[in-house]
Design a protein around this motif. Sequence first.
Motif, PDB file in Angstrom:
ATOM      1  N   PRO A  94      12.994  32.586 -89.018  1.00  0.00           N
ATOM      2  CA  PRO A  94      12.086  32.302 -90.137  1.00  0.00           C
ATOM      3  C   PRO A  94      12.246  33.275 -91.299  1.00  0.00           C
ATOM      4  N   ASN A  95      12.397  34.559 -90.994  1.00  0.00           N
ATOM      5  CA  ASN A  95      12.557  35.544 -92.068  1.00  0.00           C
ATOM      6  C   ASN A  95      13.849  35.332 -92.839  1.00  0.00           C
ATOM      7  N   TYR A  96      14.924  35.029 -92.121  1.00  0.00           N
ATOM      8  CA  TYR A  96      16.197  34.793 -92.790  1.00  0.00           C
ATOM      9  C   TYR A  96      16.115  33.555 -93.671  1.00  0.00           C
ATOM     10  N   LEU A  97      15.471  32.504 -93.177  1.00  0.00           N
ATOM     11  CA  LEU A  97      15.306  31.286 -93.966  1.00  0.00           C
ATOM     12  C   LEU A  97      14.527  31.583 -95.243  1.00  0.00           C
ATOM     13  N   GLY A  98      13.441  32.336 -95.103  1.00  0.00           N
ATOM     14  CA  GLY A  98      12.631  32.676 -96.272  1.00  0.00           C
ATOM     15  C   GLY A  98      13.406  33.490 -97.281  1.00  0.00           C
ATOM     16  N   ASP A  99      14.152  34.495 -96.800  1.00  0.00           N
ATOM     17  CA  ASP A  99      14.925  35.342 -97.705  1.00  0.00           C
ATOM     18  C   ASP A  99      16.048  34.552 -98.373  1.00  0.00           C
ATOM     19  N   LEU A 100      16.705  33.693 -97.608  1.00  0.00           N
ATOM     20  CA  LEU A 100      17.782  32.881 -98.158  1.00  0.00           C
ATOM     21  C   LEU A 100      17.265  31.974 -99.266  1.00  0.00           C
ATOM     22  N   LEU A 101      16.152  31.290 -99.013  1.00  0.00           N
ATOM     23  CA  LEU A 101      15.589  30.379-100.022  1.00  0.00           C
ATOM     24  C   LEU A 101      15.180  31.128-101.281  1.00  0.00           C
ATOM     25  N   ARG A 102      14.596  32.312-101.100  1.00  0.00           N
ATOM     26  CA  ARG A 102      14.204  33.098-102.283  1.00  0.00           C
ATOM     27  C   ARG A 102      15.422  33.511-103.106  1.00  0.00           C
ATOM     28  N   LYS A 103      16.515  33.890-102.408  1.00  0.00           N
ATOM     29  CA  LYS A 103      17.714  34.312-103.121  1.00  0.00           C
ATOM     30  C   LYS A 103      18.374  33.138-103.839  1.00  0.00           C
ATOM     31  N   LEU A 123      15.536  17.943 -93.719  1.00  0.00           N
ATOM     32  CA  LEU A 123      14.535  18.079 -92.652  1.00  0.00           C
ATOM     33  C   LEU A 123      13.140  17.774 -93.169  1.00  0.00           C
ATOM     34  N   LEU A 124      12.826  18.325 -94.340  1.00  0.00           N
ATOM     35  CA  LEU A 124      11.513  18.075 -94.942  1.00  0.00           C
ATOM     36  C   LEU A 124      11.329  16.590 -95.251  1.00  0.00           C
ATOM     37  N   LYS A 125      12.355  15.991 -95.833  1.00  0.00           N
ATOM     38  CA  LYS A 125      12.282  14.575 -96.189  1.00  0.00           C
ATOM     39  C   LYS A 125      12.064  13.711 -94.957  1.00  0.00           C
ATOM     40  N   ASP A 126      12.846  13.973 -93.910  1.00  0.00           N
ATOM     41  CA  ASP A 126      12.730  13.180 -92.678  1.00  0.00           C
ATOM     42  C   ASP A 126      11.387  13.417 -91.986  1.00  0.00           C
ATOM     43  N   TYR A 127      10.895  14.637 -92.074  1.00  0.00           N
ATOM     44  CA  TYR A 127       9.619  14.972 -91.441  1.00  0.00           C
ATOM     45  C   TYR A 127       8.489  14.131 -92.020  1.00  0.00           C
ATOM     46  N   PHE A 128       8.434  14.058 -93.338  1.00  0.00           N
ATOM     47  CA  PHE A 128       7.356  13.310 -93.991  1.00  0.00           C
ATOM     48  C   PHE A 128       7.595  11.803 -93.964  1.00  0.00           C
ATOM     49  N   ALA A 129       8.855  11.393 -93.784  1.00  0.00           N
ATOM     50  CA  ALA A 129       9.157   9.962 -93.698  1.00  0.00           C
ATOM     51  C   ALA A 129       8.796   9.399 -92.325  1.00  0.00           C
ATOM     52  N   ILE A 150       7.770  23.944 -98.926  1.00  0.00           N
ATOM     53  CA  ILE A 150       6.983  22.984 -98.140  1.00  0.00           C
ATOM     54  C   ILE A 150       5.844  22.421 -98.984  1.00  0.00           C
ATOM     55  N   GLN A 151       5.154  23.276 -99.700  1.00  0.00           N
ATOM     56  CA  GLN A 151       4.035  22.829-100.524  1.00  0.00           C
ATOM     57  C   GLN A 151       4.483  21.893-101.634  1.00  0.00           C
ATOM     58  N   LEU A 152       5.633  22.198-102.245  1.00  0.00           N
ATOM     59  CA  LEU A 152       6.151  21.325-103.297  1.00  0.00           C
ATOM     60  C   LEU A 152       6.486  19.940-102.739  1.00  0.00           C
ATOM     61  N   VAL A 157      22.781  25.110 -95.923  1.00  0.00           N
ATOM     62  CA  VAL A 157      21.491  25.319 -95.267  1.00  0.00           C
ATOM     63  C   VAL A 157      20.370  24.718 -96.107  1.00  0.00           C
ATOM     64  N   LEU A 158      20.437  24.918 -97.425  1.00  0.00           N
ATOM     65  CA  LEU A 158      19.414  24.371 -98.321  1.00  0.00           C
ATOM     66  C   LEU A 158      19.380  22.852 -98.248  1.00  0.00           C
ATOM     67  N   ALA A 159      20.549  22.226 -98.223  1.00  0.00           N
ATOM     68  CA  ALA A 159      20.617  20.763 -98.144  1.00  0.00           C
ATOM     69  C   ALA A 159      20.023  20.264 -96.824  1.00  0.00           C
ATOM     70  N   ARG A 160      20.350  20.948 -95.738  1.00  0.00           N
ATOM     71  CA  ARG A 160      19.801  20.556 -94.438  1.00  0.00           C
ATOM     72  C   ARG A 160      18.300  20.788 -94.393  1.00  0.00           C
ATOM     73  N   PHE A 161      17.848  21.872 -95.019  1.00  0.00           N
ATOM     74  CA  PHE A 161      16.415  22.174 -95.082  1.00  0.00           C
ATOM     75  C   PHE A 161      15.671  21.067 -95.812  1.00  0.00           C
ATOM     76  N   GLU A 162      16.200  20.653 -96.950  1.00  0.00           N
ATOM     77  CA  GLU A 162      15.554  19.597 -97.737  1.00  0.00           C
ATOM     78  C   GLU A 162      15.554  18.266 -96.990  1.00  0.00           C
TER      79      GLU A 162
END
Length: 306
Positions: A234-243, A205-211, A253-255, A198-203
């Motif tokens: 959204p809550n599950y994504l946030g909790d997963l990333l924090r863990k 997504l961010l890369k493709d979004y800004f590209a 996103i900000q980074l 999930v983390l790899a897909r999330f990253e």
Amino acid sequence: MKNTFKVDSISEYNDKVGQETFHPLISIVDLSKLKPSDPELLKTISHFKLQMNIYAIFIKDSKCGNITYGISNYDYKEGTLIFVSPGQVFGLENNEEFQNSSGTAILFHPDLIYGTPLAKHMNDYSFFSYDVNEALHISKRERNLLNECISLINFELQNNIDNHSNTIIVSSLELFLNYCNRFYERQFITRNKANKDVLARFEKLLKDYFASEQTLLTGLPTVNYLAKKLCISPNYLGDLLRKVTGKSAIEHIQLKVIDVAKEKIFDNRKTISEIAYELGFKHPQHFTRMFKKSIGVSPTEYRNLN
């Protein structure tokens, strides 16, 4: 075609399923002993939707029918917990006879916890906002711990209500939820491989979004947008990333914004305002404020340093 039933109170739910009401604000239901008073409900109980304006926790034994929001894999097979918050609509599917359903339901009205310590941090139990495919799966030992909490609540419900009843009931409910918090953390750990995916897909997504030119069309990516693309809440994504990473989805996103901004700032042909708009900011000063807070200098100062 699914039938939708709306439930606004504990007594209304109990009436529908043939359960005696011992307390107007909370109920513990043995799902194997339900006897619906409504013949139509009995006919459609294996294929229905509920909209409940109360909190509900369903502990489904592994031998029960499947939950429609579906789960792809199980960490344990002793039980599955589904958490429903007021106003949420959910569905159940069961290919067995209704009488053979097995499990427990805990239902409580928001009024039960008003004015208690539990009410102040109900938002900490973010799993009430998870999607159905993010259910909690528990071991036999974990199930036994939860059963002890349920027994404490049941003991109070089966005896005469007194001045101490509500305090004990709410405290037992809070203990139950705290255990669930712990078990969800265990589940994040045991699903390490899936979480990394999930983390790899999330990253990506961010890369493709800004590209792409998506930022010019819809602005900065939101947690809701990314979660939807990943097919998780959204809550599950946030909790997963924090863990997994120690950072929230917003921080990720900000980074990414800062990393992309650093590259763009090197292009002296573009003004800082133009870069801000390209990144998806409606107001350049918001970009400048975020950049300075993260890097310690403004975008213009950063450009002059390099």
